[in-house]
Design a protein around this motif. Sequence first.
Motif, PDB file in Angstrom:
ATOM      1  N   PRO A  34       0.844  -1.203   0.000  1.00  0.00           N
ATOM      2  CA  PRO A  34       0.000   0.000   0.000  1.00  0.00           C
ATOM      3  C   PRO A  34       0.881   1.256   0.000  1.00  0.00           C
ATOM      4  N   LEU A  35       0.335   2.324  -0.541  1.00  0.00           N
ATOM      5  CA  LEU A  35       1.073   3.582  -0.564  1.00  0.00           C
ATOM      6  C   LEU A  35       1.311   4.067   0.853  1.00  0.00           C
ATOM      7  N   SER A  36       2.483   4.591   1.100  1.00  0.00           N
ATOM      8  CA  SER A  36       2.830   5.142   2.398  1.00  0.00           C
ATOM      9  C   SER A  36       2.803   6.664   2.305  1.00  0.00           C
ATOM     10  N   ALA A  37       1.875   7.283   3.043  1.00  0.00           N
ATOM     11  CA  ALA A  37       1.789   8.743   3.042  1.00  0.00           C
ATOM     12  C   ALA A  37       3.098   9.354   3.539  1.00  0.00           C
ATOM     13  N   ALA A  38       3.702   8.763   4.564  1.00  0.00           N
ATOM     14  CA  ALA A  38       4.957   9.300   5.101  1.00  0.00           C
ATOM     15  C   ALA A  38       6.046   9.278   4.033  1.00  0.00           C
ATOM     16  N   PHE A  39       6.173   8.154   3.323  1.00  0.00           N
ATOM     17  CA  PHE A  39       7.194   8.044   2.281  1.00  0.00           C
ATOM     18  C   PHE A  39       6.935   9.052   1.167  1.00  0.00           C
ATOM     19  N   LEU A  40       5.676   9.185   0.763  1.00  0.00           N
ATOM     20  CA  LEU A  40       5.337  10.114  -0.317  1.00  0.00           C
ATOM     21  C   LEU A  40       5.598  11.567   0.075  1.00  0.00           C
ATOM     22  N   VAL A  41       5.267  11.932   1.311  1.00  0.00           N
ATOM     23  CA  VAL A  41       5.508  13.307   1.770  1.00  0.00           C
ATOM     24  C   VAL A  41       7.010  13.580   1.825  1.00  0.00           C
ATOM     25  N   ALA A  75       9.318  12.120  -0.018  1.00  0.00           N
ATOM     26  CA  ALA A  75       9.789  12.209  -1.395  1.00  0.00           C
ATOM     27  C   ALA A  75       9.390  13.541  -2.021  1.00  0.00           C
ATOM     28  N   LEU A  76       8.163  13.974  -1.778  1.00  0.00           N
ATOM     29  CA  LEU A  76       7.712  15.268  -2.292  1.00  0.00           C
ATOM     30  C   LEU A  76       8.535  16.396  -1.692  1.00  0.00           C
ATOM     31  N   GLY A  77       8.762  16.335  -0.385  1.00  0.00           N
ATOM     32  CA  GLY A  77       9.561  17.366   0.273  1.00  0.00           C
ATOM     33  C   GLY A  77      10.958  17.463  -0.317  1.00  0.00           C
ATOM     34  N   ARG A  78      11.567  16.304  -0.569  1.00  0.00           N
ATOM     35  CA  ARG A  78      12.917  16.293  -1.141  1.00  0.00           C
ATOM     36  C   ARG A  78      12.911  16.916  -2.535  1.00  0.00           C
TER      37      ARG A  78
END
Length: 149
Positions: free
Chosen positions: A11-18, A20-23
């Motif tokens: 499943p998608l991980s909101a923490a990982f996506l945030v 990655a987006l932040g980076r």
Amino acid sequence: MTGGAPDTGPPLSAAFLVMALGRRVREHVEDGLREHGIALRHLSALGHLHRRPGISYSELARRAGVTPQSVQGTLRLLEQLGAVERVTEPGRGRTAMLRVTDEGLRLRLVGQAVVDEADAAIADAVPADTGDRFARAVLAALDRFPRQA
């Protein structure tokens, strides 16, 4: 996989996506600022100095989460660029009074335009009817992770 549904992965991980987006946003903003000879730490210092003239090196360091020595390097470059000037000389126990110059105001506006561009890219990716809810959700999530001392 044998004859069943296709593997959809974890499943998608909101923490990982945030993260990655932040980076990626930070890289984008840093690249845009570099074209003008500054970095995000310089833009941040200019913003703090503009909003709070006379703010101390120590307070700038606390707000940025860095050491006062690091802030001194940041301000030294801003002085070399003509973006800030000393109104008073620092002395033992005295705080150097710094002022944002017209060049500093120009750099701050240029930097804000780079940040605004990143904001627009994010807004374009979020449906118009959810943009404010998205921003409020991100703020609420930030509250769950207070800054480390």
